[in-house]
Design a protein around this motif. Structure first.
Motif, mmCIF file in Angstrom:
data_model
loop_
_atom_site.group_PDB
_atom_site.id
_atom_site.type_symbol
_atom_site.label_atom_id
_atom_site.label_comp_id
_atom_site.label_asym_id
_atom_site.label_seq_id
_atom_site.Cartn_x
_atom_site.Cartn_y
_atom_site.Cartn_z
ATOM 1 N N ALA A 125 12.078 -10.758 4.171
ATOM 2 C CA ALA A 125 12.819 -9.755 3.403
ATOM 3 C C ALA A 125 12.658 -9.990 1.907
ATOM 4 O O ALA A 125 12.605 -9.034 1.113
ATOM 5 N N ASP A 126 12.561 -11.260 1.493
ATOM 6 C CA ASP A 126 12.365 -11.565 0.077
ATOM 7 C C ASP A 126 10.981 -11.112 -0.394
ATOM 8 O O ASP A 126 10.831 -10.610 -1.514
ATOM 9 N N VAL A 127 9.997 -11.296 0.465
ATOM 10 C CA VAL A 127 8.630 -10.894 0.117
ATOM 11 C C VAL A 127 8.554 -9.372 -0.016
ATOM 12 O O VAL A 127 7.985 -8.833 -0.971
ATOM 13 N N VAL A 128 9.140 -8.681 0.941
ATOM 14 C CA VAL A 128 9.151 -7.216 0.897
ATOM 15 C C VAL A 128 9.946 -6.735 -0.310
ATOM 16 O O VAL A 128 9.563 -5.767 -0.982
ATOM 17 N N GLY A 129 11.044 -7.422 -0.619
ATOM 18 C CA GLY A 129 11.845 -7.048 -1.776
ATOM 19 C C GLY A 129 11.060 -7.173 -3.074
ATOM 20 O O GLY A 129 11.155 -6.314 -3.952
ATOM 21 N N PHE A 130 10.292 -8.250 -3.184
ATOM 22 C CA PHE A 130 9.438 -8.426 -4.367
ATOM 23 C C PHE A 130 8.462 -7.271 -4.473
ATOM 24 O O PHE A 130 8.236 -6.710 -5.555
ATOM 25 N N TRP A 131 7.857 -6.912 -3.358
ATOM 26 C CA TRP A 131 6.861 -5.840 -3.311
ATOM 27 C C TRP A 131 7.478 -4.516 -3.790
ATOM 28 O O TRP A 131 6.891 -3.806 -4.602
ATOM 29 N N THR A 132 8.653 -4.242 -3.288
ATOM 30 C CA THR A 132 9.335 -3.003 -3.664
ATOM 31 C C THR A 132 9.709 -2.999 -5.134
ATOM 32 O O THR A 132 9.515 -2.007 -5.846
ATOM 33 N N ASP A 133 10.226 -4.121 -5.616
ATOM 34 C CA ASP A 133 10.656 -4.212 -7.011
ATOM 35 C C ASP A 133 9.506 -3.991 -7.981
ATOM 36 O O ASP A 133 9.715 -3.526 -9.112
ATOM 37 N N HIS A 134 8.290 -4.322 -7.556
ATOM 38 C CA HIS A 134 7.126 -4.188 -8.434
ATOM 39 C C HIS A 134 6.292 -2.944 -8.122
ATOM 40 O O HIS A 134 5.176 -2.797 -8.635
ATOM 41 N N SER A 135 6.840 -2.057 -7.282
ATOM 42 C CA SER A 135 6.178 -0.768 -6.980
ATOM 43 C C SER A 135 4.726 -0.963 -6.571
ATOM 44 O O SER A 135 3.805 -0.342 -7.113
ATOM 45 N N LEU A 136 4.516 -1.819 -5.563
ATOM 46 C CA LEU A 136 3.159 -2.167 -5.139
ATOM 47 C C LEU A 136 2.678 -1.385 -3.926
ATOM 48 O O LEU A 136 1.703 -1.760 -3.288
ATOM 49 N N GLY A 137 3.345 -0.305 -3.608
ATOM 50 C CA GLY A 137 2.856 0.527 -2.512
ATOM 51 C C GLY A 137 3.516 0.187 -1.195
ATOM 52 O O GLY A 137 4.617 -0.355 -1.132
ATOM 53 N N TYR A 138 2.803 0.508 -0.115
ATOM 54 C CA TYR A 138 3.373 0.390 1.217
ATOM 55 C C TYR A 138 3.883 -1.026 1.504
ATOM 56 O O TYR A 138 3.150 -2.004 1.362
ATOM 57 N N ASN A 139 5.137 -1.116 1.955
ATOM 58 C CA ASN A 139 5.748 -2.419 2.206
ATOM 59 C C ASN A 139 5.084 -3.182 3.343
ATOM 60 O O ASN A 139 5.200 -4.411 3.416
ATOM 61 N N ASN A 140 4.385 -2.450 4.245
ATOM 62 C CA ASN A 140 3.746 -3.181 5.339
ATOM 63 C C ASN A 140 2.664 -4.134 4.840
ATOM 64 O O ASN A 140 2.328 -5.113 5.500
ATOM 65 N N ARG A 141 2.135 -3.865 3.632
ATOM 66 C CA ARG A 141 1.144 -4.787 3.076
ATOM 67 C C ARG A 141 1.783 -6.139 2.760
ATOM 68 O O ARG A 141 1.161 -7.194 2.933
ATOM 69 N N ALA A 142 3.034 -6.107 2.300
ATOM 70 C CA ALA A 142 3.759 -7.356 2.049
ATOM 71 C C ALA A 142 3.993 -8.098 3.363
ATOM 72 O O ALA A 142 3.860 -9.330 3.437
ATOM 73 N N LYS A 143 4.344 -7.351 4.406
ATOM 74 C CA LYS A 143 4.574 -7.970 5.715
ATOM 75 C C LYS A 143 3.288 -8.606 6.239
ATOM 76 O O LYS A 143 3.301 -9.723 6.756
ATOM 77 N N TYR A 144 2.168 -7.887 6.104
ATOM 78 C CA TYR A 144 0.893 -8.426 6.583
ATOM 79 C C TYR A 144 0.493 -9.673 5.794
ATOM 80 O O TYR A 144 -0.031 -10.651 6.368
ATOM 81 N N LEU A 145 0.723 -9.646 4.492
ATOM 82 C CA LEU A 145 0.363 -10.799 3.665
ATOM 83 C C LEU A 145 1.189 -12.017 4.065
ATOM 84 O O LEU A 145 0.663 -13.141 4.175
ATOM 85 N N HIS A 146 2.457 -11.790 4.339
ATOM 86 C CA HIS A 146 3.333 -12.874 4.792
ATOM 87 C C HIS A 146 2.844 -13.425 6.123
ATOM 88 O O HIS A 146 2.765 -14.656 6.326
ATOM 89 N N GLU A 147 2.470 -12.537 7.027
ATOM 90 C CA GLU A 147 1.994 -12.984 8.332
ATOM 91 C C GLU A 147 0.642 -13.672 8.233
ATOM 92 O O GLU A 147 0.377 -14.655 8.930
ATOM 93 N N ALA A 148 -0.241 -13.181 7.343
ATOM 94 C CA ALA A 148 -1.551 -13.813 7.159
ATOM 95 C C ALA A 148 -1.383 -15.236 6.653
ATOM 96 O O ALA A 148 -2.107 -16.153 7.081
ATOM 97 N N ALA A 149 -0.420 -15.443 5.752
ATOM 98 C CA ALA A 149 -0.164 -16.801 5.261
ATOM 99 C C ALA A 149 0.262 -17.714 6.409
ATOM 100 O O ALA A 149 -0.169 -18.871 6.493
ATOM 101 N N GLY A 150 1.081 -17.167 7.312
ATOM 102 C CA GLY A 150 1.480 -17.955 8.480
ATOM 103 C C GLY A 150 0.295 -18.292 9.368
ATOM 104 O O GLY A 150 0.207 -19.413 9.896
#
Length: 309
Positions: free
Chosen positions: A81-106
């Motif tokens: 949720a923190d990663v997605v929140g950062f993404w939203t706060d910086h207007s970086l487009g679709y939030n699923n990209r933040a979710k995928y990036l978080h999962e890729a790191a895992g």
């Protein structure tokens, strides 16, 4: 130099073409912080962020993201949720990209022992990483990718090599791979994308940006700068745009006119029942009406046109 499996002719002095672009790039290019790193995590973050955001706007978000989560281990351990929140706060487009990036790191941490795959194929195993992003990370982090082909590179290839636009499905990837010197994917891909971004733009800046390919470029020689994302601009003279403008100016002057009063004032070959007559003019007025600019009404058996009230 002709490749028998393709439908274009590369310049005979291909070495000079390559050297001209690399020298141009190395002499002067936009400075972005991710161009000064070969860390695959940092480059992946940049590539994902820039999918829907101009590079100039990505810098602050990229630096802030890496300050908060500087490694894949720290990103993987973060609350999604923190990663997605950062993404939203910086207007970086679709939030699923933040979710995928978080999962890729895992995945990097749990499936690859904290080390990124080094090939495009291996990188594609990461969540949300498609062929383009995988190739970009392989190129910029490991100098081990194929040619990166984005919209800018397609535009450069289309304009520079006249034969490529004679094919129904232009083979941009094959041409780009032929152009790229062996073992130089990191600098070459940066250079050719920079060429498309600052010189071979939709509105070209060949001389202003000192384009290094002017002597080989078909578009520069012929003056035809159309491209996949730059359709040919229809001539204004005699165009629908021209007559729309004349309708607006004429009605501004006269207030309201019947079709047969308006028609001759916007084109000299208007005849009531001719090819350019009432039917043609009514169609033009319908377009302007749809745009909220003109209204028509019936009066005494005639169609009257006037500007929208």
């Amino acid at each position: 130099m002709t490749d028998p499996d393709t439908e274009w002719t590369l310049p005979e002095d291909l070495a000079a073409v390559r050297q001209a672009l690399l020298a141009w790039y190395e002499d002067d290019h936009r400075e972005f912080p991710w161009r000064r790193t070969d860390d695959p995590y940092e480059i992946l973050v940049c590539e994902v962020m820039s999918q829907q955001t101009q590079l100039e706007r990505v810098v602050e978000a990229w630096e802030g993201f890496l300050e908060r989560w500087p490694t894949t281990a720290e990103l993987a351990a973060a609350d999604r949720a923190d990663v997605v929140g950062f993404w939203t706060d910086h207007s970086l487009g679709y939030n699923n990209r933040a979710k995928y990036l978080h999962e890729a790191a895992g995945q990097v941490e749990t499936e690859f022992d904290g080390e990124f795959p080094t090939t495009p194929g291996g990188l594609e195993e990461l969540m949300g990483v498609g062929p383009y992003t995988a190739n970009a990370v392989a190129s910029f982090a490991f100098n081990a990718g194929d040619a990166v082909v984005d919209t800018n590179v397609e535009r450069v290839c289309y304009r520079a090599f006249s034969e490529i636009h004679n094919t129904e499905d232009p083979p941009y990837q094959k041409l780009a791979d032929e152009l790229m010197p062996d073992g130089r994917s990191r600098v070459w891909n940066n250079a050719i994308m920079e060429l498309g971004a600052v010189a071979c733009k939709k509105t070209p800046r060949c001389d202003e940006a000192d384009c290094p390919w002017r002597e080989w470029c078909d578009a520069y020689e012929t003056g035809d700068f159309t491209a996949p994302d730059v359709p040919t601009q229809p001539s204004f003279e005699g165009s629908r745009r021209q007559f729309r403008g004349r309708v607006i100016r004429t009605l501004s002057e006269y207030g309201e006119l019947s079709l047969d009063e308006l028609g001759p004032r916007i084109r000299v070959d208007y005849t009531s029942d001719g090819d350019y007559g009432q039917d043609w003019l009514q169609d033009l007025l319908d377009d302007l009406s749809d745009d909220g600019m003109v209204q028509t009404l019936e009066r005494d058996g005639k169609t009257i046109a006037r500007l929208q009230q």
